[in-house]
Design a protein around this motif. Structure first.
Motif, PDB file in Angstrom:
ATOM      1  N   GLN A 264     -16.132  11.203  43.525  1.00 33.12           N
ATOM      2  CA  GLN A 264     -14.717  10.876  43.713  1.00 33.12           C
ATOM      3  C   GLN A 264     -14.562   9.522  44.406  1.00 33.12           C
ATOM      4  O   GLN A 264     -13.662   8.754  44.067  1.00 33.12           O
TER       5      GLN A 264
ATOM      6  N   GLU B  25      -9.628  15.530  38.073  1.00 33.72           N
ATOM      7  CA  GLU B  25      -9.681  14.701  39.274  1.00 33.72           C
ATOM      8  C   GLU B  25      -8.512  13.738  39.229  1.00 33.72           C
ATOM      9  O   GLU B  25      -8.285  13.071  38.217  1.00 33.72           O
TER      10      GLU B  25
ATOM     11  N   GLN C  17      -9.206  17.544  43.448  1.00 36.96           N
ATOM     12  CA  GLN C  17     -10.222  18.101  42.558  1.00 36.96           C
ATOM     13  C   GLN C  17      -9.731  19.501  42.214  1.00 36.96           C
ATOM     14  O   GLN C  17      -9.505  20.308  43.099  1.00 36.96           O
TER      15      GLN C  17
END
Length: 182
Positions: free
Chosen positions: A47, A82, A167
């Motif tokens: 991420q 995401e 997420q």
């Protein structure tokens, strides 16, 4: 995501440790304890790479298909959505409605609100979890605040802004059409 052992960042780089700290604060303790530390660290690292550069007003969104082997968030046959954007009201609710309309369900949501610093080009310079959801930009840094090495030498940072870094582990789309709808 693997469900075994507690998740604690060890000797992680500062941004990774700060993001994991924020993730920890966004989940109930019993759920956090059931997640695999290595899988969490991998997903958080990914991420950070995905959100390393984001311009104001830009939304970063991607769908990660189920992994063929157990890894990161998608080990249980689920896909991962995401999203990185400015924080805004009803963001989680809107995502969940869209997922439900596609006939899928959410298994896990990691949704910290982050105070981030980005330079003029949108490069991530630092992040922290606010002391509370009501924390305002400019508040004193909380535990888990971090800047990458060399950030002081980087281009001048803009003011802190609130970002949502989500997420969502969802049921794996059964057909390609369902994935395209997302």
């Amino acid at each position: 995501m693997s469900r075994r052992g507690g998740a604690r960042p060890g000797a992680a780089p500062p941004l990774l440790a700060a993001l994991l700290h924020a993730w920890r604060g966004s989940l109930p303790s019993e759920e956090w304890r059931g997640l695999d530390a290595a899988a969490l660290a991998h997903a958080a690292s990914e991420q950070l790479r995905f959100g390393a550069r984001r311009r104001p007003g830009q939304t970063l969104l991607r769908l990660l298909p189920p992994a063929p082997t157990a890894s990161a968030l998608s080990d249980a046959g689920g896909a991962v959505i995401e999203l990185i954007s400015e924080d805004m009201p009803f963001l989680v609710d809107t995502l969940q409605m869209g997922i439900a309309q596609a006939g899928l369900s959410v298994r896990l949501i990691i949704h910290p609100i982050l105070q981030v610093r980005r330079d003029a080009a949108g490069r991530l310079q630092g992040l922290r979890a606010p002391a509370s959801a009501a924390a305002a930009p400019g508040d004193a840094p909380s535990a888990g605040a971090a800047s990458p090495p060399g950030a002081a030498r980087a281009a001048p940072a803009s003011a802190e802004m609130r970002e949502s870094g989500q997420q969502l582990l969802i049921d794996a789309p059964g057909e390609a059409d369902e994935a395209r709808e997302l």
